[in-house]
Design an enzyme around this catalytic site. Structure first.
Site, PDB file in Angstrom:
ATOM      1  N   CYS A  79       0.748  -1.181  -0.120  1.00 18.53           N
ATOM      2  CA  CYS A  79      -0.013   0.044  -0.047  1.00 18.53           C
ATOM      3  C   CYS A  79       0.903   1.275   0.088  1.00 18.53           C
ATOM      4  O   CYS A  79       1.715   1.194  -0.990  1.00 18.53           O
ATOM      5  CB  CYS A  79      -0.974   0.115   1.152  1.00 18.53           C
ATOM      6  SG  CYS A  79      -2.310   1.241   0.900  1.00 18.53           S
ATOM      7  N   HIS A 170      -4.110  -4.993  -0.287  1.00 21.63           N
ATOM      8  CA  HIS A 170      -3.745  -5.319   1.067  1.00 21.63           C
ATOM      9  C   HIS A 170      -3.793  -6.911   0.928  1.00 21.63           C
ATOM     10  O   HIS A 170      -4.961  -7.386   1.204  1.00 21.63           O
ATOM     11  CB  HIS A 170      -4.480  -4.846   2.193  1.00 21.63           C
ATOM     12  CG  HIS A 170      -4.231  -3.491   2.406  1.00 21.63           C
ATOM     13  ND1 HIS A 170      -3.408  -3.061   3.244  1.00 21.63           N
ATOM     14  CD2 HIS A 170      -4.867  -2.448   1.858  1.00 21.63           C
ATOM     15  CE1 HIS A 170      -3.301  -1.822   3.364  1.00 21.63           C
ATOM     16  NE2 HIS A 170      -4.030  -1.495   2.196  1.00 21.63           N
ATOM     17  N   GLU A 172      -2.921  -8.810   3.295  1.00 22.85           N
ATOM     18  CA  GLU A 172      -3.455  -9.495   4.580  1.00 22.85           C
ATOM     19  C   GLU A 172      -4.989  -9.459   4.819  1.00 22.85           C
ATOM     20  O   GLU A 172      -5.362 -10.129   5.818  1.00 22.85           O
ATOM     21  CB  GLU A 172      -2.792  -8.431   5.648  1.00 22.85           C
ATOM     22  CG  GLU A 172      -3.248  -7.094   5.763  1.00 22.85           C
ATOM     23  CD  GLU A 172      -2.823  -6.159   4.992  1.00 22.85           C
ATOM     24  OE1 GLU A 172      -2.108  -6.473   3.864  1.00 22.85           O
ATOM     25  OE2 GLU A 172      -2.837  -4.789   5.305  1.00 22.85           O
TER      26      GLU A 172
END
Lengths: 189, 252
Positions: A79, A170, A172
């Protein structure tokens, strides 16, 4: 062992939980001196280009990251951590980026901003979660290794130049696709 | 634009998921962490966890439920309910939320929106707006729908976008829990004035309602709660309907 730079600021919880979930061994050095100079480096970042660079600079990271990159140490920015790999950003005029990938960061000009949600990576069936108002423009289009779309206009989703990689999305919080993409990066090291 | 999102919402009261009608008559619907994980597997694009007892009692949200849920998720988690100050937001993010919602406190002190946006980035700050229809317009409700502020929903949306809200979570108080469909008129009006994504909420009763709120309401995302908890349909069925209707969603 992955070395995670937490100095960039923002919420690191999701990223660290992600690494645990994937059984990836990691540590969080407290200062640039603690970077081993041998292990791959993860640079997550949330916040503006200017604030991320300010946080990194105040602890002396930019020079050390440059040295590591020249030695061929793999570095992955996520990011805002990806955006600061570039030279500069429209978000924070006057602030110099890390300059590890030649190019600049531009603001989206159309549609609702931030670009929030799941977008498909071109040339794949993978959907990943984006949250960004700005997008990276590498000088060399060959560095743009995957693209996604904002209002019909493609933008850089994954950038890659030798040992330097950036994910605009992202991983995650991108469910199985995110886990798979992260594993792929690790396997390629 | 990104895919239209289906967001599963869990209203949590005293550690249990509850569901009511027009914010009243709460029924027990199960354990929030179990449900969040189930909805993730079903194809939910995000999870929202709202501590609905918090604001009314004036206490901080239950961080332990956020943590338990975050540990089991690999999709974005938004948490809220009773966020009164920057420290409350920090606590939720530290516990594992990716974003926080603010509602009552943001109406009382709008600078809270800017504070959260400046500290964590705009994308972290979701403004929850509970809207009650009044003639041809809508008023902002606070304190779990119990207090009508008299503020105009569209004015508040405009202001919040300028202050730094990253998304608007728009709930129709009139449709909440009715299964009659989203208030597409409300959603469309808010979506037109909002510069940030709008999440429509309140009234989903069948998969077709989601098609309407995306096509007619111009929503960027839609919330599903009771429709899922009651097992009226699954997220997969909602997404299948949307795909048939030509709306791009992330495949389950």
């Amino acid at each position: 062992m992955l070395e995670v730079i937490t100095a960039a600021g923002g919420n690191m919880g999701s990223v660290l939980r992600f690494l645990k979930r994937l059984d990836i061994r990691y540590c969080c050095p407290n200062s640039p001196e603690q970077l081993s100079g041998k292990n791959p480096i993860l640079l997550p970042g949330v916040g503006s280009f200017g604030s991320v660079m300010e946080n990194l600079s105040s602890s002396g990271y930019p020079e050390v990251l440059k040295k590591n990159s020249e030695k061929g140490i793999p570095i992955l920015g996520i990011c805002s951590g990806m955006q600061v790999l570039f030279n500069s950003s429209e978000e924070s005029p006057g602030t110099k980026g890390l300059g590890l990938i030649p190019g600049t960061v531009k603001k989206f000009r159309t549609g609702k901003i931030p670009h929030i949600g799941w977008s498909k990576l071109e040339g794949s069936n993978e959907y990943v979660y984006f949250v960004n108002s700005y997008h990276c423009k590498p000088e060399n289009p060959k560095n743009q290794s995957r693209r996604a779309c904002h209002c019909g206009n493609p933008f850089t989703a994954i950038v890659n130049r030798d040992n330097i990689t950036g994910f605009q999305f992202h991983p995650e919080i991108s469910y199985r696709a995110g886990e798979e993409i992260m594993r792929r990066w690790l396997r390629a090291l | 634009m990104p895919c239209k999102r289906i967001i599963a919402c869990l209203d949590v009261k005293d550690g249990r998921t509850v569901k009511g009608t027009c914010f009243q008559n709460l029924e027990d619907m199960g354990d929030p962490a179990d449900q969040a994980e189930l909805y993730q597997e079903q194809g939910a694009d995000e999870i929202v966890l709202l501590d609905i007892s918090a604001s009314q009692n004036g206490r901080s949200p239950m961080l332990i439920w956020i943590e338990r849920t975050a540990d089991r998720l690999s999709i974005p988690l938004t948490a809220g309910g009773g966020v009164r100050c920057l420290q409350d937001a920090t606590a939720l993010l530290d516990a594992g939320a990716d974003k926080v919602t603010v509602n009552t406190a943001a109406v009382n002190s709008p600078e809270l929106i800017s504070e959260i946006a400046n500290r964590y980035g705009r994308q972290c700050c979701v403004l929850a707006v509970d809207a009650a229809r009044k003639n041809d317009s809508w008023n902002v409700l606070v304190k779990g729908g119990t207090v009508n502020t008299g503020m105009d929903v569209l004015e508040w949306t405009r202001k919040a976008c300028i202050l730094g809200a990253g998304e608007i979570l728009l709930t129709s108080w009139n449709r909440d829990g009715t299964s009659q469909g989203f208030d597409t008129n409300l959603t469309k009006n808010v979506s037109l004035v909002s510069t940030v994504p709008v999440i429509a909420s309140g009234g989903a009763g069948c998969p077709k309602h989601f098609t309407s709120v995306f096509k007619e309401g111009h929503a960027d995302a839609a919330l599903a709660a009771g429709i899922l908890h009651r097992k009226s349909c699954t997220i997969g069925e909602i997404k299948q309907q949307l795909t048939e209707d030509g709306i791009e969603v992330r495949p389950c």
